[in-house]
Write a protein that holds these residues in place. Structure first.
Motif, short mmCIF file in Angstrom:
data_model
loop_
_atom_site.label_atom_id
_atom_site.label_comp_id
_atom_site.label_asym_id
_atom_site.label_seq_id
_atom_site.Cartn_x
_atom_site.Cartn_y
_atom_site.Cartn_z
N ILE A 130 46.16 37.34 44.84
CA ILE A 130 45.64 37.29 43.72
C ILE A 130 44.85 37.16 42.81
O ILE A 130 43.31 37.02 43.42
CB ILE A 130 45.97 36.17 43.38
N CYS A 131 44.29 38.10 41.49
CA CYS A 131 43.29 38.22 41.03
C CYS A 131 43.07 36.93 40.25
O CYS A 131 44.03 36.45 39.97
CB CYS A 131 43.48 39.80 39.50
N ARG A 132 41.85 36.98 40.34
CA ARG A 132 41.48 34.92 40.41
C ARG A 132 41.16 35.06 39.21
O ARG A 132 40.86 33.55 38.14
CB ARG A 132 39.88 34.07 40.92
N THR A 133 41.21 35.64 38.45
CA THR A 133 40.63 36.47 36.71
C THR A 133 42.34 36.74 36.09
O THR A 133 42.48 36.13 34.85
CB THR A 133 39.88 37.09 36.17
N HIS A 153 43.07 46.43 37.77
CA HIS A 153 43.17 45.68 36.50
C HIS A 153 41.54 45.22 35.60
O HIS A 153 41.02 46.11 34.84
CB HIS A 153 44.25 45.11 35.60
N CYS A 154 41.29 44.39 36.05
CA CYS A 154 39.72 44.35 36.39
C CYS A 154 38.38 43.59 36.83
O CYS A 154 38.02 43.48 36.44
CB CYS A 154 40.51 42.47 35.61
N GLY A 155 38.71 44.49 37.36
CA GLY A 155 38.08 44.70 38.83
C GLY A 155 37.34 43.24 39.74
O GLY A 155 36.29 43.41 39.86
N GLU A 156 37.66 42.00 39.50
CA GLU A 156 37.71 40.26 39.61
C GLU A 156 37.54 40.77 41.17
O GLU A 156 39.15 41.30 41.48
CB GLU A 156 37.76 39.56 38.61
N LEU A 157 37.19 39.71 41.73
CA LEU A 157 37.85 39.37 42.73
C LEU A 157 38.89 38.83 43.63
O LEU A 157 39.17 38.44 42.75
CB LEU A 157 36.43 38.56 43.60
#
Ligand code: AMP
Length: 220
Positions: A130-133, A153-157
């Motif tokens: 899951i994206c943490r952001t 979508h947002c490039g986060e980890l």
């Protein structure tokens, strides 16, 4: 169409509601996503829900019912929707029915029961990330991000969901059998439950779901 997606964690509810949104414009209200959003936003409701979720338990009925009915109230009356993960107890189901009547909405059309055996779910959830952001959901085998370990979508980890540890998943199964499965009987008496196999590949499961919806004339 107004649908409820029922079934144990990892049976495909979230993935299929995303496909229904993309292909049929059906809005999905996913109770777990809404709670995780409240946790990420440091909202008081999120803080209260967090400890139950981490423990693999259900959050209190009044908390989730208030949140979900509030979201439902923001939809247009003729808007198609999927309730993904709500209701999960009989009290939540009764509150939903009462709310729909009070607000002069049509009743829910169908309850889709995503059937899945537990060994397969445990294997499947090992790969869930899951994206943490932004909370977007991926799977290392079935729904792979474009760049490894990063959200499209947002490039986060990406990370493993805190409640996807094997021990917590087992607890969530127990909770599912004890508190949520009785809803099958509750809605069964209204002849509204339709099964969809939970162990199919994403596209095959979608076809099985659409077949059910076609039979009920909810899609052309
Ligand atoms: P999910 O993303 O649907 O697997 O939900 C994750 C967690 O959120 C669950 O294990 C519960 O702790 C909580 N949750 C989600 N929906 C509900 C609900 N309808 N009633 C109570 N707790 C819920």
């Amino acid at each position: 169409m107004r649908l409820i997606f029922l079934g144990p964690p990892g049976a495909g509810k979230g993935t299929q509601s995303l496909l229904l949104l993309q292909r049929h414009g059906v809005i999905s209200l996913a109770s777990g996503d809404i709670l995780r959003e409240a946790i990420r936003g440091n909202e008081p409701i999120g803080k209260e829900a967090d400890r139950f979720m981490k423990a693999g338990q259900l959050v209190p009925d009044d908390l989730i019912t208030g949140l979900m009915l509030d979201r439902l109230g923001k939809l247009a009356k003729n808007q198609s929707f999927v309730l993904d993960g709500f209701p999960r107890t009989k009290d939540q189901a009764l509150a939903l029915d009462a709310w729909l009547i009070e607000h002069r909405h049509k009743p829910v059309d169908l309850i889709i029961d995503f059937e899945m055996d537990e060994d397969k779910i445990l294997k499947r959830l090992e790969g869930r990330r899951i994206c943490r952001t932004c909370g977007a959901s991926y799977h290392m085998k079935n729904l792979v991000p474009k760049k490894p370990g990063q959200c499209d979508h947002c490039g986060e980890l990406l990370q493993v969901r805190p409640d996807d540890q094997p021990e917590t998943i087992r607890r969530r199964f127990v909770v599912y059998h004890r508190q949520t499965e009785p809803l099958l009987e509750f809605y069964g008496s209204q002849k509204k439950v339709r099964p969809v196999p939970g162990d199919l590949e994403i596209e095959a499961q979608y076809q099985a779901l659409v077949e059910v919806l076609k039979k009920e004339r909810l899609v052309a």
